[in-house]
Design an enzyme around this catalytic site. Structure first.
Site, mmCIF file in Angstrom:
data_model
loop_
_atom_site.group_PDB
_atom_site.id
_atom_site.type_symbol
_atom_site.label_atom_id
_atom_site.label_comp_id
_atom_site.label_asym_id
_atom_site.label_seq_id
_atom_site.Cartn_x
_atom_site.Cartn_y
_atom_site.Cartn_z
ATOM 1 C CD GLU A 68 -2.875 1.346 2.243
ATOM 2 O OE1 GLU A 68 -2.939 0.501 3.134
ATOM 3 O OE2 GLU A 68 -3.718 2.241 2.070
ATOM 4 C CG ASP A 88 -3.185 -2.385 4.284
ATOM 5 O OD1 ASP A 88 -2.393 -1.557 4.776
ATOM 6 O OD2 ASP A 88 -4.390 -2.139 4.097
ATOM 7 C CB ILE A 90 -1.509 0.010 9.471
ATOM 8 C CG1 ILE A 90 -0.124 -0.087 10.138
ATOM 9 C CG2 ILE A 90 -2.602 0.220 10.529
ATOM 10 C CD1 ILE A 90 0.228 1.076 11.074
ATOM 11 C CG ASP A 91 -7.177 -3.171 6.209
ATOM 12 O OD1 ASP A 91 -7.315 -2.272 5.360
ATOM 13 O OD2 ASP A 91 -8.110 -3.904 6.575
ATOM 14 C CB THR A 93 -4.615 3.792 8.271
ATOM 15 O OG1 THR A 93 -3.874 2.815 7.562
ATOM 16 C CG2 THR A 93 -3.664 4.890 8.716
ATOM 17 C CG ASP A 217 -7.492 -2.372 1.547
ATOM 18 O OD1 ASP A 217 -6.805 -1.970 2.489
ATOM 19 O OD2 ASP A 217 -7.823 -1.637 0.590
#
Ligand code: IPD
Length: 271
Positions: A68, A88, A90-91, A93, A217
């Site tokens: 990402e 990802d 940090i999905d 965020t 994601d």
């Protein structure tokens, strides 16, 4: 390639990355924005992605990445047949920024465009969802299974608002909520696509769909939900394409198809 070894290596890296998220979630964070002023990124999204990519490259220097934050920084998105990690860091965020403990790391390994490994890790709530192709899906090492629900009128659905404020897309989201409210048990919105998919895999929710989502994601979650006995399709009813920015996953084909027929469709621009 030794998948057993690779799986252990990536799990170690994901746990290491998780400890950063755990440590930082309740601390002050420098926040930047990407596509618009609510599409957030923190220095920790970038640092976690770097840790994962550097760690993988040190063992597998010829592997490719769709990450990402690397994409946000201008790298090209290209899914080829080469071993490719879709990441990802940090999905969820927005949840991370606010200290809402519903946030995770999502990592998938695709070879020949087929997902071999999927890992979704929420280090705050200690939920490690894992799957390997053909070997089932697990939460913290224990097997998980979808609810098997087939009827929409008995289903709990996950829907997301996302970070786009394109008026046409917002209107479609609102119309779909209106269409669904009288037809389902309930609607929920948690703010992390990867964890939404894992909730379907766990049997805690029956279906989830979103337009405008990205490969990072959903790539890991797609394998996890399928290995848990569920399905991923295109929201209009066709085959799922991880690069299409569209997903519908459900506890059964019957439920997925019924849902796909009543929702209003939105086709985002591809990355
Ligand atoms: C977002 C989350 C959110 C979804 C958005 C995604 P990010 O990912 O998964 O639930 O609705 O579409 O962009 O930006 O937190 O990695």
């Amino acid at each position: 390639m030794d998948f057993d070894k690779c799986y252990i290596e990536i799990l170690q890296l994901v746990k290491q990355a998780g400890s950063i998220i755990n440590e930082k979630i309740h601390q002050y964070k420098d926040i930047l924005t990407k596509s618009c002023d609510i599409d957030l990124v923190t220095e920790w999204d970038q640092k976690v992605e770097k840790l994962l990519i550097d760690g993988i490259l040190s063992k597998y220097p010829d592997h490719k990445f769709i990450g990402e934050e690397s994409i946000a920084a201008g790298e090209k998105i290209e899914l080829t047949n080469a071993p490719t990690w879709i990441i990802d860091p940090i999905d969820g965020t927005m949840n991370f920024v606010h200290g809402l403990p519903h946030t995770c790391i999502s990592v998938a390994l695709l070879i020949n465009k087929t997902t071999e490994i999927g890992i979704v890790y929420n280090p705050i709530l200690n939920q490690l969802f894992t799957a390997r192709k053909g070997q089932g899906a697990f939460l913290n090492g224990a097997p998980i299974h979808v609810s098997n629900r087939k009827e929409l009128n008995k289903s709990l659905l996950l829907v997301e608002i996302g970070t786009s404020r394109d008026p046409e897309k917002v209107e479609i989201i609102l119309q779909n909520v209106k269409i669904l409210i009288p037809r389902v048990h309930g609607l929920r919105s948690f703010g992390s696509a990867a964890l939404d998919i894992c909730m379907v895999a766990l049997g805690g929710a029956d279906a989830y769909f979103e337009f405008g989502i990205h490969a990072w994601d959903i790539a890991a979650g797609d394998l996890i939900v399928r290995e848990a006995g569920g399905v991923s399709i295109d929201p209009a009813g066709g085959p799922f394409d991880v690069m299409s920015r569209r997903i519908l996953c459900a506890s059964s084909t019957e439920l997925a198809q019924e849902l796909s027929k009543i929702i209003i469709q939105f086709y985002p621009e591809r990355d």
